[in-house]
Write an enzyme that holds these catalytic residues in place. Structure first.
Site, PDB file in Angstrom:
ATOM      1  N   ASP A 103       0.840  -1.196   0.000  1.00  0.00           N
ATOM      2  CA  ASP A 103       0.000   0.000   0.000  1.00  0.00           C
ATOM      3  C   ASP A 103       0.876   1.247   0.000  1.00  0.00           C
ATOM      4  O   ASP A 103       2.039   1.200   0.408  1.00  0.00           O
ATOM      5  CB  ASP A 103      -0.897   0.035   1.249  1.00  0.00           C
ATOM      6  CG  ASP A 103      -1.872  -1.129   1.274  1.00  0.00           C
ATOM      7  OD1 ASP A 103      -2.155  -1.696   0.194  1.00  0.00           O
ATOM      8  OD2 ASP A 103      -2.346  -1.469   2.372  1.00  0.00           O
TER       9      ASP A 103
HETATM   10  N1  URA Z   1      -1.308  -5.965   3.808  1.00  0.00           N
HETATM   11  C1  URA Z   1      -1.781  -4.691   3.823  1.00  0.00           C
HETATM   12  O1  URA Z   1      -2.809  -4.424   4.420  1.00  0.00           O
HETATM   13  N2  URA Z   1      -1.084  -3.745   3.180  1.00  0.00           N
HETATM   14  C2  URA Z   1       0.080  -3.974   2.544  1.00  0.00           C
HETATM   15  O2  URA Z   1       0.673  -3.050   1.996  1.00  0.00           O
HETATM   16  C3  URA Z   1       0.568  -5.292   2.539  1.00  0.00           C
HETATM   17  C4  URA Z   1      -0.145  -6.271   3.168  1.00  0.00           C
END
Ligand code: URA
Length: 239
Positions: A103
């Protein structure tokens, strides 16, 4: 591979510009001047030199980045900086892409490569490649959460996750944890904590398969994987 394609791939100019370079006699293959753009070169056994300097050609590039927050795990975007924008031009010419997504607000280990086969195998749900995250959780993470994650939790869309291994590093109104999961659903870690009524306030990936995050990398920095690390990743697939 054609000599003009090889040089263009390496960023020595467009195919047209490279043709001019060749015409000028600046390029030698195994010490013989090559002017024909269509000439094929075996990049594994032949030596190409441009103006007397040996040109190194790699088919694949494998990078490990310590991804900072605020940057997208994408190859391009109209409004936001991407992890590819953080690469030097000499690496961008290989047209690499991130292996999976973190993310925008997640930090940590991100592999970037142009080896589609390896990326595919690392991401394939069938391979169950483990990914470990460090997270700070708003809420007191307890043994009931460890048990729930070990069995798998139900996400907001009804999906039952595979078991995850949750370790509590520090429990309190804010808890530090490590979570290892073998899948990569959208926002999976955040949604797993939502499923037990808690929220993630900081998320960092600390390992993927056999590779831990190189902690000498500052946020936004990256380095090439060593040959051994690439082998480790390759071997990991077949287990
Ligand atoms: N899980 C998440 O919620 N975000 C990420 O970036 C990776 C795994």
């Amino acid at each position: 591979m054609r000599i003009d394609k090889m040089l263009a791939n390496l960023g020595y100019g467009s195919r047209k510009e490279v043709k001019q370079l060749l015409k000028s006699g600046a390029v030698k293959v195994d010490d013989v001047v090559v002017k024909d753009a269509k000439q094929h070169v075996d990049t594994a056994t032949q030596t190409v030199a441009l103006n007397g300097e040996v040109v190194e050609y790699k088919e694949f590039i494998y990078l490990m980045m310590n991804k900072p927050q605020g940057v997208l795990s994408a190859t391009e975007d109209n409004s936001c900086e991407t992890v590819i924008d953080l690469l030097e031009m000499e690496d961008q010419v290989y047209e690499p892409f991130p292996v999976g997504r973190l993310d925008k607000d997640t930090e940590g280990l991100l592999l970037i490569t142009n080896d589609g086969q390896l990326a595919h195998r690392l991401l394939s749900p069938k391979k169950h490649v483990p990914k470990t995250y460090f997270a700070v959780i708003d809420g007191e993470v307890d043994a009931a959460d460890v048990e729930a994650f070990a069995e798998g939790v139900t996400l907001d869309d009804g999906y039952e996750t595979k078991p995850g291994e949750l370790k509590i590093l520090k429990s309190g109104i804010r808890s530090d944890i490590e979570l290892t999961i073998t899948e990569g659903k959208f926002h999976q870690v955040k949604r797993m904590f939502e499923a037990v009524g808690k929220s993630v306030v900081y998320l960092q990936r600390i390992s993927m398969g056999p590779l831990p995050l190189d902690e000498t990398l500052e946020l936004g920095e990256y380095r090439e994987l060593t040959g051994e690390e690439v082998e480790l990743l390759r071997d990991y697939q077949v287990k």
